[in-house]
Design a protein around this motif. Sequence first.
Motif, PDB file in Angstrom:
ATOM      1  N   MET A 109       0.824  -1.211   0.000  1.00 11.48           N
ATOM      2  CA  MET A 109       0.000   0.000   0.000  1.00 11.48           C
ATOM      3  C   MET A 109       0.860   1.264   0.000  1.00 11.48           C
ATOM      4  SD  MET A 109      -3.113  -0.793  -0.282  1.00 11.48           S
ATOM      5  CE  MET A 109      -3.830   0.774   0.117  1.00 11.48           C
ATOM      6  N   ILE A 110       1.878   1.285   0.849  1.00 14.04           N
ATOM      7  CA  ILE A 110       2.754   2.451   0.920  1.00 14.04           C
ATOM      8  C   ILE A 110       3.519   2.622  -0.385  1.00 14.04           C
ATOM      9  CG2 ILE A 110       4.787   3.397   2.078  1.00 14.04           C
ATOM     10  CD1 ILE A 110       3.697   2.143   4.661  1.00 14.04           C
ATOM     11  N   HIS A 111       3.957   1.534  -0.965  1.00 15.15           N
ATOM     12  CA  HIS A 111       4.703   1.601  -2.217  1.00 15.15           C
ATOM     13  C   HIS A 111       3.827   2.135  -3.355  1.00 15.15           C
ATOM     14  CE1 HIS A 111       7.743   0.705  -5.160  1.00 15.15           C
ATOM     15  NE2 HIS A 111       6.848   0.044  -5.861  1.00 15.15           N
ATOM     16  N   VAL A 112       2.596   1.686  -3.416  1.00 12.46           N
ATOM     17  CA  VAL A 112       1.693   2.158  -4.466  1.00 12.46           C
ATOM     18  C   VAL A 112       1.439   3.653  -4.316  1.00 12.46           C
ATOM     19  CG1 VAL A 112      -0.712   2.041  -5.230  1.00 12.46           C
ATOM     20  CG2 VAL A 112       0.596  -0.046  -4.954  1.00 12.46           C
ATOM     21  N   LEU A 113       1.162   4.110  -3.094  1.00 13.21           N
ATOM     22  CA  LEU A 113       0.907   5.535  -2.879  1.00 13.21           C
ATOM     23  C   LEU A 113       2.147   6.381  -3.181  1.00 13.21           C
ATOM     24  CD1 LEU A 113      -1.243   5.385   0.361  1.00 13.21           C
ATOM     25  CD2 LEU A 113      -2.010   5.846  -1.975  1.00 13.21           C
ATOM     26  N   SER A 114       3.294   5.915  -2.764  1.00 14.99           N
ATOM     27  CA  SER A 114       4.529   6.641  -3.017  1.00 14.99           C
ATOM     28  C   SER A 114       4.843   6.694  -4.512  1.00 14.99           C
ATOM     29  CB  SER A 114       5.685   5.983  -2.260  1.00 14.99           C
ATOM     30  OG  SER A 114       6.896   6.583  -2.578  1.00 14.99           O
ATOM     31  N   SER A 115       4.677   5.595  -5.192  1.00 18.09           N
ATOM     32  CA  SER A 115       4.923   5.564  -6.639  1.00 18.09           C
ATOM     33  C   SER A 115       3.954   6.469  -7.381  1.00 18.09           C
ATOM     34  CB  SER A 115       4.802   4.138  -7.169  1.00 18.09           C
ATOM     35  OG  SER A 115       5.777   3.328  -6.605  1.00 18.09           O
ATOM     36  N   LEU A 116       2.685   6.454  -6.963  1.00 18.63           N
ATOM     37  CA  LEU A 116       1.694   7.308  -7.597  1.00 18.63           C
ATOM     38  C   LEU A 116       2.040   8.785  -7.405  1.00 18.63           C
ATOM     39  CD1 LEU A 116      -1.005   7.451  -9.105  1.00 18.63           C
ATOM     40  CD2 LEU A 116      -2.128   7.435  -6.878  1.00 18.63           C
ATOM     41  N   ALA A 117       2.448   9.154  -6.193  1.00 18.88           N
ATOM     42  CA  ALA A 117       2.834  10.545  -5.934  1.00 18.88           C
ATOM     43  C   ALA A 117       4.067  10.932  -6.753  1.00 18.88           C
ATOM     44  CB  ALA A 117       3.102  10.746  -4.447  1.00 18.88           C
ATOM     45  N   SER A 118       5.033  10.029  -6.873  1.00 18.69           N
ATOM     46  CA  SER A 118       6.235  10.321  -7.654  1.00 18.69           C
ATOM     47  C   SER A 118       5.900  10.516  -9.126  1.00 18.69           C
ATOM     48  CB  SER A 118       7.255   9.197  -7.504  1.00 18.69           C
ATOM     49  OG  SER A 118       7.742   9.149  -6.203  1.00 18.69           O
ATOM     50  N   PHE A 119       5.071   9.653  -9.675  1.00 22.06           N
ATOM     51  CA  PHE A 119       4.698   9.781 -11.083  1.00 22.06           C
ATOM     52  C   PHE A 119       3.877  11.034 -11.342  1.00 22.06           C
ATOM     53  CE2 PHE A 119       5.611   5.162 -11.523  1.00 22.06           C
ATOM     54  CZ  PHE A 119       6.516   5.286 -12.552  1.00 22.06           C
ATOM     55  N   MET A 120       2.980  11.378 -10.421  1.00 22.11           N
ATOM     56  CA  MET A 120       2.193  12.603 -10.593  1.00 22.11           C
ATOM     57  C   MET A 120       3.090  13.836 -10.536  1.00 22.11           C
ATOM     58  SD  MET A 120      -1.283  11.707  -8.496  1.00 22.11           S
ATOM     59  CE  MET A 120      -1.837  13.384  -8.540  1.00 22.11           C
ATOM     60  N   SER A 121       4.037  13.825  -9.610  1.00 25.80           N
ATOM     61  CA  SER A 121       4.963  14.949  -9.494  1.00 25.80           C
ATOM     62  C   SER A 121       5.824  15.073 -10.749  1.00 25.80           C
ATOM     63  CB  SER A 121       5.854  14.767  -8.267  1.00 25.80           C
ATOM     64  OG  SER A 121       6.863  15.724  -8.229  1.00 25.80           O
ATOM     65  N   PHE A 122       6.341  13.969 -11.221  1.00 20.31           N
ATOM     66  CA  PHE A 122       7.176  14.008 -12.415  1.00 20.31           C
ATOM     67  C   PHE A 122       6.361  14.411 -13.639  1.00 20.31           C
ATOM     68  CE2 PHE A 122       9.765  12.211 -15.848  1.00 20.31           C
ATOM     69  CZ  PHE A 122      10.956  12.836 -15.547  1.00 20.31           C
ATOM     70  N   GLY A 123       5.126  13.948 -13.736  1.00 17.41           N
ATOM     71  CA  GLY A 123       4.258  14.360 -14.837  1.00 17.41           C
ATOM     72  C   GLY A 123       3.956  15.846 -14.799  1.00 17.41           C
ATOM     73  N   SER A 124       3.735  16.384 -13.602  1.00 18.20           N
ATOM     74  CA  SER A 124       3.497  17.827 -13.467  1.00 18.20           C
ATOM     75  C   SER A 124       4.730  18.620 -13.874  1.00 18.20           C
ATOM     76  CB  SER A 124       3.122  18.162 -12.026  1.00 18.20           C
ATOM     77  OG  SER A 124       1.930  17.514 -11.670  1.00 18.20           O
ATOM     78  N   LEU A 125       5.900  18.135 -13.490  1.00 24.32           N
ATOM     79  CA  LEU A 125       7.134  18.808 -13.901  1.00 24.32           C
ATOM     80  C   LEU A 125       7.326  18.743 -15.417  1.00 24.32           C
ATOM     81  CD1 LEU A 125       9.508  17.671 -11.044  1.00 24.32           C
ATOM     82  CD2 LEU A 125       8.757  20.007 -11.506  1.00 24.32           C
ATOM     83  N   ALA A 126       6.941  17.625 -16.015  1.00 24.36           N
ATOM     84  CA  ALA A 126       7.046  17.507 -17.474  1.00 24.36           C
ATOM     85  C   ALA A 126       6.103  18.495 -18.166  1.00 24.36           C
ATOM     86  CB  ALA A 126       6.736  16.082 -17.911  1.00 24.36           C
TER      87      ALA A 126
END
Length: 138
Positions: A109-126
């Motif tokens: 659960m923690i890994h999924v939430l952390s990965s989702l936050a990382s991908f959203m952040s990187f997508g926003s930066l892109a």
Amino acid sequence: MGWAARFLTAVSFLAAGILFAPDTPRISGSGYGAAAAASAARQVHLLAFATAWGAGLWVTFIGGIVMFKGTRLRRASELAVRSAVGYSKNKEMAKWRPALAAMNWKFGMIHVLSSLASFMSFGSLAMHSWYLSSKLNL
């Protein structure tokens, strides 16, 4: 490399950007004012954006994979199930050890939430880099 060295590196890159940027107004004369402040703000924004981009890239694609592989092994050794390394052995051992099953669920659960936050952040930066590139006057 300690925090002081990282800080000095960031400040030196900012100083080099201010020194070598083509639109940086110099302090001589009456031309130093709102244009200089806007130019300095642009350069600070660009440095902060580049730092966030690099950190996002590292966390999303490199650090996340390393942590995914390393954390599970360390936690498994703490629970004295070192022989249960690997997904199939871990799944099999979790049937008999409720602590391992709970750890697997919580980690997932923690890994999924952390990965989702990382991908959203990187997508926003892109998307922001796309916006910045559309503002370039070449």
